[in-house]
Design a protein around this motif. Structure first.
Motif, PDB file in Angstrom:
ATOM      1  N   MET A 153     -13.806 -18.446 -37.105  1.00  0.00           N
ATOM      2  CA  MET A 153     -13.290 -18.712 -38.439  1.00  0.00           C
ATOM      3  C   MET A 153     -13.869 -17.651 -39.364  1.00  0.00           C
ATOM      4  O   MET A 153     -15.093 -17.544 -39.497  1.00  0.00           O
ATOM      5  N   ILE A 203      -7.965 -26.908 -38.578  1.00  0.00           N
ATOM      6  CA  ILE A 203      -7.944 -26.821 -37.104  1.00  0.00           C
ATOM      7  C   ILE A 203      -6.687 -27.494 -36.558  1.00  0.00           C
ATOM      8  O   ILE A 203      -6.066 -26.997 -35.610  1.00  0.00           O
ATOM      9  N   VAL A 250      -3.974 -25.006 -36.803  1.00  0.00           N
ATOM     10  CA  VAL A 250      -4.129 -23.967 -35.773  1.00  0.00           C
ATOM     11  C   VAL A 250      -3.642 -24.488 -34.418  1.00  0.00           C
ATOM     12  O   VAL A 250      -2.967 -23.777 -33.674  1.00  0.00           O
ATOM     13  N   TRP A 276      -8.193 -18.143 -39.253  1.00  0.00           N
ATOM     14  CA  TRP A 276      -8.484 -18.370 -37.847  1.00  0.00           C
ATOM     15  C   TRP A 276      -8.364 -17.074 -37.059  1.00  0.00           C
ATOM     16  O   TRP A 276      -7.449 -16.275 -37.280  1.00  0.00           O
TER      17      TRP A 276
END
Length: 165
Positions: free
Chosen positions: A8, A94, A97, A156
């Motif tokens: 990150m 997350i 992602v 990311w």
């Protein structure tokens, strides 16, 4: 690191209206923590609206931990003064992602997060698909201090050979 999901990138852009900790100003810097990882920006001397524009990179592993920000005023002859702190829940990021978007236009908003009592957001934050990456621009209201915000961006970075999300 078998539990490594990826990296990150945390871009610390600037501080806004930070607290005075010296006579009329402060010498602020930001410490970013996640679990045992600890990174920090440079000190910007005599500035309540500092511009760091620094990129710090954290390793993201299971379990997913929050990002903790601490802002300090650098002092030479005494301990550095606290100028506030904040915590960022990266689970929504997350989750975005993990959806593994492909073939969607750059600038597409994946999700929006509204400020609430459960987060430190000072305004709505969008998680966006930008140039084939998941990015989130964030304005954080500092806690445990009379005033101040931090503007930052999360991005990311996939790592070849890592476990992945």
């Amino acid at each position: 690191m078998e539990n490594l999901l990826g990296l990150m990138r945390v871009r610390i852009h600037r501080g806004i209206n930070l607290a005075i900790r010296d006579v009329t100003t402060s010498d602020p810097y930001v410490v970013v923590r996640m679990g045992k990882q600890k990174l920090k920006t440079r000190v910007v001397k005599k500035n309540l609206n500092p511009e760091w524009n620094e990129e710090l990179t954290l390793s993201i592993t299971e379990p997913i931990l929050p990002i903790k920000l601490h802002v300090y005023d650098k002092d030479i002859f005494s301990l550095d003064d606290k100028m506030g702190d904040a915590e960022i829940d990266i689970h929504p990021f997350i989750d975005a992602v993990r959806k593994r978007y492909k073939n969607i236009p750059s600038g597409t908003i994946i999700t929006k997060i509204k400020p609430s009592r459960q987060n430190c957001l000072s305004e709505e934050s969008s998680i966006v698909w930008e140039n084939d990456q998941v990015v989130q621009n964030v304005f954080i209201r500092l806690q445990n201090v009379e005033r101040g915000e931090i503007e930052l961006q999360l991005q990311w970075i996939d790592i070849p050979g890592s476990k992945g999300v």
